[in-house]
Design an enzyme around this catalytic site. Structure first.
Site, PDB file in Angstrom:
ATOM      1  N   LYS A  20       0.463  -7.745  -3.014  1.00 16.39           N
ATOM      2  CA  LYS A  20      -0.739  -7.325  -3.359  1.00 16.39           C
ATOM      3  C   LYS A  20      -0.552  -5.910  -3.873  1.00 16.39           C
ATOM      4  O   LYS A  20      -0.118  -4.968  -3.065  1.00 16.39           O
ATOM      5  CB  LYS A  20      -1.638  -7.360  -2.275  1.00 16.39           C
ATOM      6  CG  LYS A  20      -2.913  -6.656  -2.562  1.00 16.39           C
ATOM      7  CD  LYS A  20      -4.188  -7.075  -1.483  1.00 16.39           C
ATOM      8  CE  LYS A  20      -4.225  -5.984  -0.370  1.00 16.39           C
ATOM      9  NZ  LYS A  20      -4.895  -4.705  -0.588  1.00 16.39           N
ATOM     10  N   THR A  33     -15.220  -5.708   5.276  1.00 19.16           N
ATOM     11  CA  THR A  33     -15.091  -5.571   6.699  1.00 19.16           C
ATOM     12  C   THR A  33     -15.629  -4.523   7.173  1.00 19.16           C
ATOM     13  O   THR A  33     -15.851  -4.399   8.520  1.00 19.16           O
ATOM     14  CB  THR A  33     -13.918  -6.290   7.202  1.00 19.16           C
ATOM     15  OG1 THR A  33     -12.782  -5.497   6.357  1.00 19.16           O
ATOM     16  CG2 THR A  33     -13.573  -7.593   6.884  1.00 19.16           C
ATOM     17  N   ASP A  38       0.818  -1.181  -0.033  1.00 21.90           N
ATOM     18  CA  ASP A  38       0.012  -0.045  -0.058  1.00 21.90           C
ATOM     19  C   ASP A  38       0.712   1.054  -0.130  1.00 21.90           C
ATOM     20  O   ASP A  38       0.806   1.949   1.030  1.00 21.90           O
ATOM     21  CB  ASP A  38      -0.796  -0.004   1.185  1.00 21.90           C
ATOM     22  CG  ASP A  38      -2.114  -1.065   1.366  1.00 21.90           C
ATOM     23  OD1 ASP A  38      -2.444  -1.576   0.079  1.00 21.90           O
ATOM     24  OD2 ASP A  38      -2.279  -1.751   2.222  1.00 21.90           O
ATOM     25  N   ASN A  74     -20.619  -7.844 -19.151  1.00 20.46           N
ATOM     26  CA  ASN A  74     -19.818  -7.372 -20.401  1.00 20.46           C
ATOM     27  C   ASN A  74     -18.724  -6.655 -19.870  1.00 20.46           C
ATOM     28  O   ASN A  74     -17.335  -6.864 -20.572  1.00 20.46           O
ATOM     29  CB  ASN A  74     -20.679  -7.104 -21.482  1.00 20.46           C
ATOM     30  CG  ASN A  74     -20.091  -6.958 -22.700  1.00 20.46           C
ATOM     31  OD1 ASN A  74     -19.354  -7.913 -23.222  1.00 20.46           O
ATOM     32  ND2 ASN A  74     -19.896  -5.594 -23.298  1.00 20.46           N
ATOM     33  N   THR A  75     -18.933  -5.766 -19.118  1.00 24.39           N
ATOM     34  CA  THR A  75     -17.686  -4.477 -18.645  1.00 24.39           C
ATOM     35  C   THR A  75     -16.687  -5.391 -18.057  1.00 24.39           C
ATOM     36  O   THR A  75     -15.459  -4.985 -18.394  1.00 24.39           O
ATOM     37  CB  THR A  75     -18.310  -3.523 -18.197  1.00 24.39           C
ATOM     38  OG1 THR A  75     -19.265  -2.797 -18.906  1.00 24.39           O
ATOM     39  CG2 THR A  75     -17.151  -2.336 -17.891  1.00 24.39           C
ATOM     40  N   ASP A  83      -5.555  -6.321  -6.425  1.00 22.12           N
ATOM     41  CA  ASP A  83      -6.856  -6.127  -5.677  1.00 22.12           C
ATOM     42  C   ASP A  83      -7.589  -5.048  -6.049  1.00 22.12           C
ATOM     43  O   ASP A  83      -7.471  -3.778  -5.547  1.00 22.12           O
ATOM     44  CB  ASP A  83      -6.149  -5.885  -4.477  1.00 22.12           C
ATOM     45  CG  ASP A  83      -7.481  -5.717  -3.374  1.00 22.12           C
ATOM     46  OD1 ASP A  83      -8.506  -5.860  -3.509  1.00 22.12           O
ATOM     47  OD2 ASP A  83      -6.809  -5.089  -2.130  1.00 22.12           O
ATOM     48  N   LEU A  84      -8.446  -5.007  -7.360  1.00 26.92           N
ATOM     49  CA  LEU A  84      -9.020  -4.053  -7.660  1.00 26.92           C
ATOM     50  C   LEU A  84     -10.555  -4.158  -7.769  1.00 26.92           C
ATOM     51  O   LEU A  84     -11.199  -3.310  -7.865  1.00 26.92           O
ATOM     52  CB  LEU A  84      -8.680  -3.797  -9.453  1.00 26.92           C
ATOM     53  CG  LEU A  84      -7.448  -3.548  -9.651  1.00 26.92           C
ATOM     54  CD1 LEU A  84      -7.077  -3.387 -11.416  1.00 26.92           C
ATOM     55  CD2 LEU A  84      -6.847  -2.100  -8.986  1.00 26.92           C
ATOM     56  N   LYS A  85     -11.109  -5.197  -7.100  1.00 30.21           N
ATOM     57  CA  LYS A  85     -12.583  -5.495  -6.746  1.00 30.21           C
ATOM     58  C   LYS A  85     -13.432  -4.891  -7.820  1.00 30.21           C
ATOM     59  O   LYS A  85     -14.421  -4.119  -7.558  1.00 30.21           O
ATOM     60  CB  LYS A  85     -12.511  -4.677  -5.232  1.00 30.21           C
ATOM     61  CG  LYS A  85     -11.811  -5.044  -4.085  1.00 30.21           C
ATOM     62  CD  LYS A  85     -12.199  -4.478  -2.636  1.00 30.21           C
ATOM     63  CE  LYS A  85     -11.352  -4.796  -1.618  1.00 30.21           C
ATOM     64  NZ  LYS A  85     -10.319  -4.264  -1.568  1.00 30.21           N
ATOM     65  N   ARG A 127       0.765  -3.464   7.046  1.00 26.76           N
ATOM     66  CA  ARG A 127       1.793  -2.517   7.846  1.00 26.76           C
ATOM     67  C   ARG A 127       2.702  -3.393   8.806  1.00 26.76           C
ATOM     68  O   ARG A 127       3.920  -2.886   9.247  1.00 26.76           O
ATOM     69  CB  ARG A 127       1.049  -1.517   8.795  1.00 26.76           C
ATOM     70  CG  ARG A 127       0.593  -0.372   7.780  1.00 26.76           C
ATOM     71  CD  ARG A 127      -0.623   0.200   8.463  1.00 26.76           C
ATOM     72  NE  ARG A 127      -1.932  -0.541   8.289  1.00 26.76           N
ATOM     73  CZ  ARG A 127      -3.160  -0.282   8.929  1.00 26.76           C
ATOM     74  NH1 ARG A 127      -3.029   1.154   9.325  1.00 26.76           N
ATOM     75  NH2 ARG A 127      -4.162  -0.937   8.622  1.00 26.76           N
ATOM     76  N   ASP A 185     -19.517  -4.386 -12.043  1.00 29.59           N
ATOM     77  CA  ASP A 185     -20.065  -3.752 -13.116  1.00 29.59           C
ATOM     78  C   ASP A 185     -20.672  -4.769 -13.694  1.00 29.59           C
ATOM     79  O   ASP A 185     -20.940  -5.871 -13.458  1.00 29.59           O
ATOM     80  CB  ASP A 185     -18.818  -3.059 -14.076  1.00 29.59           C
ATOM     81  CG  ASP A 185     -19.501  -1.737 -14.520  1.00 29.59           C
ATOM     82  OD1 ASP A 185     -20.596  -1.795 -15.053  1.00 29.59           O
ATOM     83  OD2 ASP A 185     -18.707  -0.658 -14.650  1.00 29.59           O
ATOM     84  N   ILE A 186     -21.429  -4.476 -14.955  1.00 28.42           N
ATOM     85  CA  ILE A 186     -22.067  -5.153 -15.789  1.00 28.42           C
ATOM     86  C   ILE A 186     -21.417  -6.547 -16.136  1.00 28.42           C
ATOM     87  O   ILE A 186     -20.130  -6.216 -16.553  1.00 28.42           O
ATOM     88  CB  ILE A 186     -23.110  -4.405 -17.001  1.00 28.42           C
ATOM     89  CG1 ILE A 186     -22.191  -3.794 -17.642  1.00 28.42           C
ATOM     90  CG2 ILE A 186     -24.016  -3.588 -16.248  1.00 28.42           C
ATOM     91  CD1 ILE A 186     -22.898  -3.576 -19.061  1.00 28.42           C
TER      92      ILE A 186
END
Ligand code: C5P
Length: 233
Positions: A33, A120, A10, A68-69, A60-62, A212, A65-66
């Site tokens: 990550k 979380t 991060d 197809n996208t 880690d982009l989570k 961390r 969307d629909i």
């Protein structure tokens, strides 16, 4: 290897990230990550650069969307040769199936695909009052995990304390990737439900995501080694 320590890089930029990874030259290359901050700030080249240094990467982009996208975006991420990516399970089964399709390369290989069940940071109260989900948090997590399994995904991100619940709903081979890790003698920072690497292993985590406790340690390589010693099966 489907059990490992993943370091959450991060960091805000390329230079800080690469300077951190330089510390591991000559030792085992950690699985790392890369999250939204670094990816959006440094662009896809940072993925290529870290990959070229020999690290495995959890991007880690989570996505959410629909279908197809998500399918098309996953095709782009798969070409970056990452090892693990994720989506929100709340995108539902058709979106998760589309993600899997987009990720699968012409030769049949693909990165591991895991789902976020509930963040979380979402409390039971927010789940009921803002998201209007009337089921309990645990029921929601177990059902979202089962949906991810039905869609063909490999596992979920969850708290180590939820690993047993997920394995019960989805079987022992369904992967649990778990953040919220702290050494027994360290500060919790802003994490609330924390466990040690050793306890996460006992609870059935397949991968632990550690930020961390390693990145802010006086000796990050030693902290990483300690995680490996406590956790890797
Ligand atoms: O520094 P720390 O060990 O708390 O970092 C944990 C990492 O895991 C961070 O990148 C955080 O965003 C991520 N994460 C989390 N809890 C979740 C999902 C992701 O802590 N439920």
């Amino acid at each position: 290897m489907n059990s490992d320590v993943i370091i959450a890089c991060d960091f805000p930029d390329r230079e800080t990230t690469l300077a951190f990874l330089d510390r591991f030259a000559g030792s085992r290359k950690p699985f790392v990550k890369i999250g939204m901050e670094l990816f959006y700030g440094a662009g896809p080249d940072i993925v290529r650069e870290i990959k070229a240094r020999g690290h495995r990467i959890f991007l880690d982009l989570k996505l959410h969307d629909i279908p197809n996208t998500v399918k098309k975006a996953m095709r782009v991420l798969s070409a970056l040769d990452v090892d693990m990516v994720n989506v929100h399970a709340s995108g539902a089964i058709p979106m998760m199936e589309a993600a899997l399709e987009g990720l699968t390369r012409p030769d049949g290989t693909r990165p591991l695909l895991i789902a976020v069940t509930q963040l979380t940071s979402t409390s039971e109260e927010v789940l009921h009052r803002q998201l209007l989900v009337q089921a309990s948090m645990n029921e929601t997590i177990a059902t979202y995990a089962a949906n991810a399994r039905k869609a063909g995904l490999d596992g979920v991100v969850c708290s180590p304390l939820e690993s047993a619940l997920v394995k019960e709903a989805c079987g022992p081979d369904f992967l649990t990737v778990t953040p919220g890790i702290r050494f027994a003698d360290a500060a919790a920072d802003d994490q609330v439900r924390i466990t040690t690497p050793a306890r996460a292993r006992e609870l059935g985590s397949d991968f632990i995501v550690v930020g961390r406790p390693i990145t802010a340690a006086a000796d990050p390589v030693a902290a990483y080694q300690r995680c490996l010693e406590e956790f890797v099966h």
